[in-house]
Design a protein around this motif. Structure first.
Motif, PDB file in Angstrom:
ATOM      1  N   MET A 154      32.625  51.471  37.331  1.00 39.61           N
ATOM      2  CA  MET A 154      32.466  51.325  38.775  1.00 39.61           C
ATOM      3  C   MET A 154      33.834  51.224  39.434  1.00 39.61           C
ATOM      4  O   MET A 154      34.794  50.716  38.834  1.00 39.61           O
ATOM      5  CB  MET A 154      31.651  50.066  39.113  1.00 39.61           C
ATOM      6  CG  MET A 154      30.210  50.113  38.677  1.00 39.61           C
ATOM      7  SD  MET A 154      29.219  48.813  39.447  1.00 39.61           S
ATOM      8  CE  MET A 154      29.220  49.331  41.168  1.00 39.61           C
ATOM      9  N   SER A 155      33.918  51.682  40.654  1.00 37.64           N
ATOM     10  CA  SER A 155      35.143  51.504  41.422  1.00 37.64           C
ATOM     11  C   SER A 155      35.257  50.048  41.852  1.00 37.64           C
ATOM     12  O   SER A 155      34.250  49.326  41.937  1.00 37.64           O
ATOM     13  CB  SER A 155      35.142  52.412  42.657  1.00 37.64           C
ATOM     14  OG  SER A 155      34.160  51.977  43.594  1.00 37.64           O
ATOM     15  N   PHE A 156      36.474  49.621  42.111  1.00 38.55           N
ATOM     16  CA  PHE A 156      36.690  48.247  42.542  1.00 38.55           C
ATOM     17  C   PHE A 156      35.974  47.969  43.861  1.00 38.55           C
ATOM     18  O   PHE A 156      35.379  46.904  44.048  1.00 38.55           O
ATOM     19  CB  PHE A 156      38.194  47.996  42.686  1.00 38.55           C
ATOM     20  CG  PHE A 156      38.547  46.592  43.084  1.00 38.55           C
ATOM     21  CD1 PHE A 156      38.192  45.521  42.280  1.00 38.55           C
ATOM     22  CD2 PHE A 156      39.250  46.339  44.251  1.00 38.55           C
ATOM     23  CE1 PHE A 156      38.523  44.211  42.641  1.00 38.55           C
ATOM     24  CE2 PHE A 156      39.587  45.050  44.612  1.00 38.55           C
ATOM     25  CZ  PHE A 156      39.224  43.986  43.813  1.00 38.55           C
ATOM     26  N   ARG A 157      35.979  48.921  44.755  1.00 41.59           N
ATOM     27  CA  ARG A 157      35.335  48.743  46.065  1.00 41.59           C
ATOM     28  C   ARG A 157      33.829  48.527  45.910  1.00 41.59           C
ATOM     29  O   ARG A 157      33.262  47.602  46.503  1.00 41.59           O
ATOM     30  CB  ARG A 157      35.591  49.951  46.962  1.00 41.59           C
ATOM     31  CG  ARG A 157      34.892  49.881  48.303  1.00 41.59           C
ATOM     32  CD  ARG A 157      35.145  51.123  49.128  1.00 41.59           C
ATOM     33  NE  ARG A 157      36.551  51.279  49.457  1.00 41.59           N
ATOM     34  CZ  ARG A 157      37.053  52.303  50.168  1.00 41.59           C
ATOM     35  NH1 ARG A 157      36.225  53.263  50.582  1.00 41.59           N
ATOM     36  NH2 ARG A 157      38.325  52.364  50.428  1.00 41.59           N
ATOM     37  N   ASP A 158      33.183  49.348  45.089  1.00 41.73           N
ATOM     38  CA  ASP A 158      31.735  49.218  44.925  1.00 41.73           C
ATOM     39  C   ASP A 158      31.371  47.917  44.201  1.00 41.73           C
ATOM     40  O   ASP A 158      30.384  47.259  44.546  1.00 41.73           O
ATOM     41  CB  ASP A 158      31.183  50.417  44.152  1.00 41.73           C
ATOM     42  CG  ASP A 158      31.252  51.708  44.949  1.00 41.73           C
ATOM     43  OD1 ASP A 158      31.408  51.621  46.190  1.00 41.73           O
ATOM     44  OD2 ASP A 158      31.177  52.785  44.345  1.00 41.73           O
ATOM     45  N   ALA A 159      32.168  47.548  43.193  1.00 43.66           N
ATOM     46  CA  ALA A 159      31.897  46.299  42.478  1.00 43.66           C
ATOM     47  C   ALA A 159      32.064  45.103  43.406  1.00 43.66           C
ATOM     48  O   ALA A 159      31.259  44.163  43.379  1.00 43.66           O
ATOM     49  CB  ALA A 159      32.820  46.181  41.272  1.00 43.66           C
ATOM     50  N   ILE A 190      33.667  42.400  36.915  1.00 46.19           N
ATOM     51  CA  ILE A 190      35.017  42.779  37.320  1.00 46.19           C
ATOM     52  C   ILE A 190      35.992  42.109  36.359  1.00 46.19           C
ATOM     53  O   ILE A 190      35.963  40.888  36.186  1.00 46.19           O
ATOM     54  CB  ILE A 190      35.305  42.369  38.770  1.00 46.19           C
ATOM     55  CG1 ILE A 190      34.321  43.053  39.719  1.00 46.19           C
ATOM     56  CG2 ILE A 190      36.741  42.711  39.157  1.00 46.19           C
ATOM     57  CD1 ILE A 190      34.498  42.655  41.171  1.00 46.19           C
ATOM     58  N   VAL A 191      36.836  42.898  35.732  1.00 42.37           N
ATOM     59  CA  VAL A 191      37.757  42.415  34.704  1.00 42.37           C
ATOM     60  C   VAL A 191      39.184  42.658  35.175  1.00 42.37           C
ATOM     61  O   VAL A 191      39.527  43.778  35.579  1.00 42.37           O
ATOM     62  CB  VAL A 191      37.507  43.125  33.366  1.00 42.37           C
ATOM     63  CG1 VAL A 191      38.427  42.572  32.278  1.00 42.37           C
ATOM     64  CG2 VAL A 191      36.044  42.992  32.955  1.00 42.37           C
ATOM     65  N   GLY A 192      40.002  41.608  35.124  1.00 39.99           N
ATOM     66  CA  GLY A 192      41.381  41.734  35.579  1.00 39.99           C
ATOM     67  C   GLY A 192      42.340  40.922  34.723  1.00 39.99           C
ATOM     68  O   GLY A 192      41.998  40.468  33.623  1.00 39.99           O
ATOM     69  N   ARG A 193      43.534  40.733  35.244  1.00 36.92           N
ATOM     70  CA  ARG A 193      44.518  39.892  34.571  1.00 36.92           C
ATOM     71  C   ARG A 193      44.075  38.439  34.632  1.00 36.92           C
ATOM     72  O   ARG A 193      43.408  38.031  35.590  1.00 36.92           O
ATOM     73  CB  ARG A 193      45.882  40.039  35.241  1.00 36.92           C
ATOM     74  CG  ARG A 193      46.516  41.388  35.081  1.00 36.92           C
ATOM     75  CD  ARG A 193      47.752  41.507  35.941  1.00 36.92           C
ATOM     76  NE  ARG A 193      48.711  40.425  35.693  1.00 36.92           N
ATOM     77  CZ  ARG A 193      49.836  40.249  36.397  1.00 36.92           C
ATOM     78  NH1 ARG A 193      50.104  41.068  37.406  1.00 36.92           N
ATOM     79  NH2 ARG A 193      50.653  39.267  36.109  1.00 36.92           N
ATOM     80  N   PRO A 194      44.454  37.624  33.641  1.00 35.42           N
ATOM     81  CA  PRO A 194      44.102  36.196  33.695  1.00 35.42           C
ATOM     82  C   PRO A 194      44.713  35.525  34.920  1.00 35.42           C
ATOM     83  O   PRO A 194      45.867  35.771  35.267  1.00 35.42           O
ATOM     84  CB  PRO A 194      44.693  35.634  32.399  1.00 35.42           C
ATOM     85  CG  PRO A 194      44.792  36.810  31.488  1.00 35.42           C
ATOM     86  CD  PRO A 194      45.097  37.982  32.365  1.00 35.42           C
ATOM     87  N   VAL A 195      43.929  34.682  35.561  1.00 31.79           N
ATOM     88  CA  VAL A 195      44.428  33.950  36.727  1.00 31.79           C
ATOM     89  C   VAL A 195      45.484  32.929  36.311  1.00 31.79           C
ATOM     90  O   VAL A 195      46.496  32.747  36.981  1.00 31.79           O
ATOM     91  CB  VAL A 195      43.255  33.269  37.462  1.00 31.79           C
ATOM     92  CG1 VAL A 195      43.772  32.410  38.610  1.00 31.79           C
ATOM     93  CG2 VAL A 195      42.276  34.321  37.973  1.00 31.79           C
ATOM     94  N   ALA A 196      45.267  32.249  35.187  1.00 31.44           N
ATOM     95  CA  ALA A 196      46.236  31.271  34.686  1.00 31.44           C
ATOM     96  C   ALA A 196      47.443  32.005  34.117  1.00 31.44           C
ATOM     97  O   ALA A 196      47.313  32.873  33.252  1.00 31.44           O
ATOM     98  CB  ALA A 196      45.599  30.388  33.617  1.00 31.44           C
ATOM     99  N   ARG A 197      48.625  31.652  34.596  1.00 35.07           N
ATOM    100  CA  ARG A 197      49.842  32.343  34.175  1.00 35.07           C
ATOM    101  C   ARG A 197      50.071  32.220  32.672  1.00 35.07           C
ATOM    102  O   ARG A 197      50.584  33.143  32.035  1.00 35.07           O
ATOM    103  CB  ARG A 197      51.040  31.772  34.937  1.00 35.07           C
ATOM    104  CG  ARG A 197      52.336  32.499  34.699  1.00 35.07           C
ATOM    105  CD  ARG A 197      53.469  31.869  35.490  1.00 35.07           C
ATOM    106  NE  ARG A 197      53.177  31.841  36.908  1.00 35.07           N
ATOM    107  CZ  ARG A 197      53.974  31.256  37.811  1.00 35.07           C
ATOM    108  NH1 ARG A 197      55.076  30.628  37.418  1.00 35.07           N
ATOM    109  NH2 ARG A 197      53.671  31.283  39.090  1.00 35.07           N
ATOM    110  N   ALA A 198      49.713  31.076  32.088  1.00 34.95           N
ATOM    111  CA  ALA A 198      49.955  30.867  30.662  1.00 34.95           C
ATOM    112  C   ALA A 198      49.167  31.838  29.795  1.00 34.95           C
ATOM    113  O   ALA A 198      49.562  32.124  28.657  1.00 34.95           O
ATOM    114  CB  ALA A 198      49.595  29.429  30.284  1.00 34.95           C
TER     115      ALA A 198
END
Length: 213
Positions: A8-13, A48-56
């Motif tokens: 899915m596109s980010f917009r649709d998700a 929706i899968v992305g980078r971890p929010v926690a910097r560590a």
């Protein structure tokens, strides 16, 4: 029920998350997003899968399921969690993480092979002078960290207990001997002084206290 997982596109998700998610709005970005379709072509959930929010945890090999929303169709959550990890693993990632809030059992995560990793205490909020944040309504909630890993993945790094970085409603003027209350600013860094005169007086005192060569 059998599901077909689709990209899915980010917009649709995000549009789906805005429509059905119970307590979160759309995230800021993603690495990839997936949808779960029924046999009759009905979209019943998105991840929706992305980078971890926690910097560590943001080591380049870890992804985070930042949003997962369904319409309540049984087993849709498990199908999306499983598909999210398979997609991440196929692209070279070694770990996927996500969080559940207090009161959520995590049964869908267990069914998809995820494991409980740690408990996270509630925070008063994320607003701080160095990084203003709006109130989201998810503060003061205990969370549980879950993860699923490849066989050769290193252990999760330890994360120190969260600091209470919330700004007080008001504080005292930093100029001596004023100490009058200074109202909290709505944007940017909070003011240290109650007036221009106090700021100038504090500046002169610092200049006088600085030794000259």
């Amino acid at each position: 029920m059998t599901f077909t997982v689709i990209p899915m596109s980010f917009r649709d998700a995000c549009a789906y998350v805005d429509r059905v998610h119970r307590h979160h709005k759309r995230p800021q970005g993603h690495k990839f997003s997936l949808g779960a379709m029924t046999e009759d072509g009905r979209l019943v959930g998105v991840a929706i899968v992305g980078r971890p929010v926690a910097r560590a945890f943001d080591d380049g090999y870890t992804v985070e399921v930042t949003r997962l929303a369904t319409d309540g169709t049984p087993n849709a959550c498990s199908a999306l969690y499983g598909a999210a990890w398979r997609t991440a693993k196929a692209s070279g990632h070694q770990r996927a993480i996500t969080y559940t809030q207090e009161g959520e059992s995590g049964a869908s995560l267990r069914a998809a092979g995820w494991r409980l990793a740690a408990a996270r205490p509630a925070r008063a909020g994320w607003d701080a002078p160095s990084r203003p944040r709006r109130v989201l309504g998810t503060e003061q909630v205990t969370r549980t960290l879950w993860n699923v890993t490849a066989k050769d993945a290193p252990p999760l790094p330890s994360v120190p207990p969260p600091r209470d970085e919330t700004r007080p409603a008001q504080h005292r003027c930093a100029a001596r001997p004023c100490k009058r209350p200074v109202a909290r600013s709505t944007t940017g860094r909070p003011a240290r002084y109650c007036s221009h005169a106090c700021r100038q007086r504090a500046y002169r005192e610092r200049r006088m206290a600085t030794p000259t060569s």
